[in-house]
Design an enzyme around this catalytic site. Structure first.
Site, short mmCIF file in Angstrom:
data_model
loop_
_atom_site.label_atom_id
_atom_site.label_comp_id
_atom_site.label_asym_id
_atom_site.label_seq_id
_atom_site.Cartn_x
_atom_site.Cartn_y
_atom_site.Cartn_z
N GLU A 289 -8.13 1.58 1.07
CA GLU A 289 -6.74 1.21 0.82
C GLU A 289 -6.18 1.92 -0.41
O GLU A 289 -5.12 1.53 -0.93
CB GLU A 289 -6.63 -0.31 0.66
CG GLU A 289 -7.03 -1.07 1.92
CD GLU A 289 -6.88 -2.58 1.79
OE1 GLU A 289 -6.32 -3.04 0.77
OE2 GLU A 289 -7.32 -3.30 2.70
N ARG B 224 1.94 1.00 -9.24
CA ARG B 224 2.84 0.44 -8.24
C ARG B 224 3.94 1.45 -7.91
O ARG B 224 4.63 1.95 -8.78
CB ARG B 224 3.45 -0.86 -8.72
CG ARG B 224 2.48 -2.04 -8.68
CD ARG B 224 1.86 -2.19 -7.32
NE ARG B 224 1.19 -3.47 -7.12
CZ ARG B 224 0.50 -3.77 -6.04
NH1 ARG B 224 0.35 -2.86 -5.08
NH2 ARG B 224 -0.04 -4.95 -5.91
N GLU C 131 20.13 -6.05 7.25
CA GLU C 131 18.84 -5.40 7.42
C GLU C 131 17.81 -6.13 6.58
O GLU C 131 18.12 -6.64 5.49
CB GLU C 131 18.91 -3.94 6.99
CG GLU C 131 19.80 -3.09 7.86
CD GLU C 131 19.94 -1.66 7.34
OE1 GLU C 131 19.46 -1.41 6.22
OE2 GLU C 131 20.52 -0.82 8.05
N GLU D 132 -9.63 -11.32 -1.46
CA GLU D 132 -9.03 -10.40 -2.41
C GLU D 132 -9.65 -10.52 -3.79
O GLU D 132 -9.77 -9.53 -4.52
CB GLU D 132 -7.51 -10.65 -2.49
CG GLU D 132 -6.75 -10.31 -1.23
CD GLU D 132 -6.69 -8.82 -0.95
OE1 GLU D 132 -7.00 -8.02 -1.86
OE2 GLU D 132 -6.33 -8.43 0.18
#
Length: 356
Positions: free
Chosen positions: A303, A218, A191, A252
């Protein structure tokens, strides 16, 4: 029968959608549009004037699925049902990227039984993944002269199954691969986490010999149980479909730190975790002016980004890396890379007190 025009009539798209047919010429021209086959809202219109090449095809399930995801409906033009346009208009047409659009089409067709509305929502990430696959095919041979080049059938896919598709996706494949001693391995099931290419950047001011790093929450460290899931990192972001890594990281830098770079230095490229994560990172050092007060709080609300910048002397970042106080791999790698090459890149004399 239906007549496909524009992007849909180009050979890569005909092949991706399994279409064959009879070439035809229509009176008219394509107008407007933008990222054909990438953004479902950027298809061209059809207008009068000129001669327009098309292909008359018999529709199939792949074309129907693609048209549903891309919000394409037949348009009546000169007695024909035309597919590949959003309507009628008169502005100048953009130029599509048929190879990228064809890879996106293949990803849509191979996505299993996910609802078309869900795949339409996922189109930006599908485009990132498709562009990443094309970029990988155009790269130089990895491993130089140390790793032998394999034949085209060195990896044989027996079966593939999409297992999950959210913002990211997970795919399962049953495969065999060439063995070092010869022959092929027994079938195995693996996977992979599909993420796509991204670019990372360490902004550096050579005159002050200082860098800017960012801090943000995070999710993965929090899932792991790390009591400090706010990490110091380089600036980073996905490379959108139709975008270069250099353009992505310049974008960015503005979004995450409010920086306009004076110069971009390509450092290296790498897979951060190639065992199961399909991510490839383009690493850069960006030359920027970093006076006192440059750092701030940035990020896009769309975002859910909440990003704080930190200015620090390059030597201080190096000391944190050496002491194990940095846990973000790309930041560690860029710090070490810059330390090894700063002298060659030219550290300018430091300013006076205050760092301005």
């Amino acid at each position: 029968m239906i007549t496909v025009v524009g992007l849909l009539a180009m050979p890569p798209m005909l092949e991706a959608l399994g279409l064959e047919g009879r070439p035809v010429t229509l009176a008219g021209r394509l107008t407007g549009g933008g990222l054909w086959g990438v953004d479902r809202n950027s298809w061209p219109a059809i207008g009068p004037g000129g001669a327009l090449a098309g292909v008359e095809v018999q529709g199939n399930a792949s074309l129907a699925r693609y048209a549903q995801v891309m919000d394409l409906r037949p348009v009546d033009w000169q007695g024909r049902q035309v597919l590949g346009v959003a309507g009628q208009g008169t502005t100048e047409a953009a130029r599509p990227d048929p190879d990228l659009a064809a890879e996106i089409a293949r990803q849509i067709i191979d996505a299993g039984d996910h609802p078309a509305e869900h795949l339409a929502w996922r189109l930006p990430m599908i485009g990132i993944w498709a562009a990443s696959r094309l970029r990988a095919q155009g790269r130089c041979h990895s491993g130089g002269d140390v790793v032998a080049r394999r034949a085209g059938d060195a990896v044989r896919v027996i079966d593939r199954r999409p297992r999950f598709a959210g913002y990211f996706a997970v795919e399962e494949r049953r495969l065999t691969h060439a063995l070092h001693r010869g022959g092929h391995s027994a079938p195995m099931t693996r996977e992979a986490f599909l993420m796509g290419d991204a670019a990372v950047l360490l902004p550096w001011d050579p005159r002050r010999d200082r860098v800017l790093v960012i801090e943000q929450f995070r999710f993965a460290p929090a899932m792991r149980g790390d009591p400090q899931p706010w990490l110091l990192e380089p600036i980073a972001g996905r490379v959108d479909a139709g975008e270069t890594p250099e353009a992505a990281i310049a974008r960015e830098a503005r979004e995450e730190a409010g920086l306009d770079l004076r110069r971009l230095i390509h450092a290296f490229d790498a897979y951060p975790s190639p065992g199961a994560v399909c991510e490839f990172l383009f690493h850069y050092v960006g030359i920027a002016d970093l006076p006192d007060g440059t750092a701030g709080i940035h990020g896009l609300d769309s975002e859910s980004e909440d990003i704080r910048g930190h200015l620090m002397d390059r030597a201080d970042l190096s000391a944190m890396v050496a002491a194990g106080r940095i846990t973000n791999g790309p930041l560690i790698a860029l710090s070490l890379w810059l330390d090894a090459r700063a002298a060659d890149l030219g550290v300018e004399p430091a300013p006076g007190p205050g760092g301005s």
